[in-house]
Design a protein around this motif. Structure first.
Motif, PDB file in Angstrom:
ATOM      1  N   ARG A   1     -88.437  94.355 -56.626  1.00 16.98           N
ATOM      2  CA  ARG A   1     -89.460  94.311 -55.582  1.00 16.98           C
ATOM      3  C   ARG A   1     -89.666  95.689 -54.961  1.00 16.98           C
ATOM      4  N   TRP A   2     -88.570  96.388 -54.664  1.00 20.25           N
ATOM      5  CA  TRP A   2     -88.701  97.730 -54.088  1.00 20.25           C
ATOM      6  C   TRP A   2     -89.383  98.683 -55.068  1.00 20.25           C
ATOM      7  N   ARG A   3     -89.066  98.542 -56.346  1.00 20.40           N
ATOM      8  CA  ARG A   3     -89.726  99.377 -57.354  1.00 20.40           C
ATOM      9  C   ARG A   3     -91.220  99.054 -57.415  1.00 20.40           C
ATOM     10  N   SER A   4     -91.556  97.781 -57.285  1.00 17.73           N
ATOM     11  CA  SER A   4     -92.964  97.391 -57.293  1.00 17.73           C
ATOM     12  C   SER A   4     -93.694  97.905 -56.063  1.00 17.73           C
ATOM     13  N   VAL A   5     -93.012  97.873 -54.922  1.00 20.69           N
ATOM     14  CA  VAL A   5     -93.638  98.391 -53.697  1.00 20.69           C
ATOM     15  C   VAL A   5     -93.924  99.879 -53.827  1.00 20.69           C
ATOM     16  N   ALA A   6     -92.974 100.629 -54.400  1.00 21.46           N
ATOM     17  CA  ALA A   6     -93.205 102.065 -54.608  1.00 21.46           C
ATOM     18  C   ALA A   6     -94.373 102.303 -55.555  1.00 21.46           C
ATOM     19  N   GLY A   7     -94.430 101.531 -56.627  1.00 24.30           N
ATOM     20  CA  GLY A   7     -95.549 101.675 -57.552  1.00 24.30           C
ATOM     21  C   GLY A   7     -96.870 101.274 -56.934  1.00 24.30           C
TER      22      GLY A   7
ATOM     23  N   ILE B   1    -103.293  94.446 -57.354  1.00 24.94           N
ATOM     24  CA  ILE B   1    -102.118  95.080 -57.952  1.00 24.94           C
ATOM     25  C   ILE B   1    -100.860  94.268 -57.646  1.00 24.94           C
ATOM     26  N   ASN B   2    -100.745  93.782 -56.425  1.00 23.18           N
ATOM     27  CA  ASN B   2     -99.579  92.981 -56.061  1.00 23.18           C
ATOM     28  C   ASN B   2     -99.517  91.695 -56.882  1.00 23.18           C
ATOM     29  N   GLN B   3    -100.676  91.075 -57.105  1.00 26.31           N
ATOM     30  CA  GLN B   3    -100.721  89.871 -57.930  1.00 26.31           C
ATOM     31  C   GLN B   3    -100.334  90.172 -59.377  1.00 26.31           C
ATOM     32  N   ALA B   4    -100.790  91.300 -59.898  1.00 27.37           N
ATOM     33  CA  ALA B   4    -100.434  91.686 -61.259  1.00 27.37           C
ATOM     34  C   ALA B   4     -98.934  91.962 -61.377  1.00 27.37           C
ATOM     35  N   GLN B   5     -98.360  92.609 -60.365  1.00 25.30           N
ATOM     36  CA  GLN B   5     -96.922  92.867 -60.389  1.00 25.30           C
ATOM     37  C   GLN B   5     -96.125  91.571 -60.343  1.00 25.30           C
ATOM     38  N   ALA B   6     -96.571  90.624 -59.522  1.00 22.73           N
ATOM     39  CA  ALA B   6     -95.871  89.346 -59.451  1.00 22.73           C
ATOM     40  C   ALA B   6     -95.957  88.594 -60.777  1.00 22.73           C
ATOM     41  N   GLY B   7     -97.086  88.692 -61.466  1.00 18.77           N
ATOM     42  CA  GLY B   7     -97.237  88.025 -62.740  1.00 18.77           C
ATOM     43  C   GLY B   7     -96.382  88.636 -63.842  1.00 18.77           C
ATOM     44  N   ARG B   8     -95.952  89.881 -63.634  1.00 16.55           N
ATOM     45  CA  ARG B   8     -95.082  90.559 -64.614  1.00 16.55           C
ATOM     46  C   ARG B   8     -93.641  90.600 -64.129  1.00 16.55           C
TER      47      ARG B   8
END
Length: 247
Positions: free
Chosen positions: A176-182, A160-167
């Motif tokens: 980044r904080w929004r991605s961490v919450a998700g 999931i972290n890799q997918a978030q970084a790719g988007r």
């Protein structure tokens, strides 16, 4: 797979019985806890490092990475021993440096002794054998399932972290904080879903309260245990002799 587990599976002592390594590791752990920090903790640390790097072939870099976190925690706790709170205020403790050094030495030696066991014995070799020493089967099953789930959740988190970084989810601090919450919410939901599927799968396979797994029958080496006991005794004797001749 976590670095410690990977190193344990690749260790030169992988095929030894866990009891062999437990006698050595926990014997040295007892020495680190019971013997005087000087020179007992130093002798234990040197002995563990010699065995781990020279005989068990533990990677030095991985050992350091695993040891630095608990060692840093011990150092942080030892800093509080340098000061004392008195009625007239805060000041330096008279024996603070000595107590702090003893705490760090004892904690470091004990941590290395535990890491010696962890880096040479996969948990999958230990858990199935715990029922033979009186640990309830339900406790062992829960520990085994949690151990398995940790790897699955770790892999899910990485994906999931890799997918978030790719988007571009890590492009800004706010993103980044929004991605961490998700990420946290997704892993939480995923863990419950996996647990439900696991429960349904066990029920469908006639789970009766115990998970039965095959364990390689590895004989206990009496020679290895005898050498381990002699080594622990040598550390005790050396500590007592050096402690009597050194101030």
């Amino acid at each position: 797979m976590l670095p410690i587990d990977a190193a344990a599976h690749a260790s030169a002592w992988r095929r030894r019985h866990p009891a062999d390594k437990a006698v050595l590791s926990f014997g040295l752990l007892g020495c680190a806890v019971a013997l005087p920090p000087w020179p007992g903790a130093v002798l234990v640390a040197v002995t563990v490092l010699t065995i781990a790097l020279g005989f068990a072939e533990v990677p030095a870099q991985r050992l350091w990475r695993a040891a630095r976190a608990p060692l840093g925690f011990a150092v942080t706790g030892a800093l509080t021993l340098l000061v004392s709170i008195r009625a007239d205020g805060v000041g330096w403790a008279p024996d603070g440096p000595r107590h702090a050094g003893e705490l760090v030495a004892r904690s470091g030696a004990a941590g290395l002794a535990m890491l010696l066991f962890a880096f040479t014995t996969p948990l999958s070799d230990v858990l199935p054998r715990l029922t033979r020493v009186g640990v309830p089967a339900a406790v062992v099953d829960v520990a085994a399932v949690m151990y398995r789930m940790l790897f699955l959740l770790y892999d899910t988190t990485a994906r999931i972290n890799q997918a978030q970084a790719g988007r571009l989810g890590h492009r800004t601090r706010r993103a980044r904080w929004r991605s961490v919450a998700g990420l946290g919410s997704a892993v939480f939901v995923h863990a419950f879903a996996r647990a439900r599927r696991l429960e349904e799968g066990l029920a469908g396979r006639g789970y009766d309260g115990r998970l039965r797994v095959l364990v390689d029958e590895v004989p206990v080496s009496r020679g290895f245990i005898a050498r381990s006991v002699l080594l622990v005794a040598a550390v005790v004797v050396a500590t007592l002799l050096l402690g009597s001749v050194m101030p």
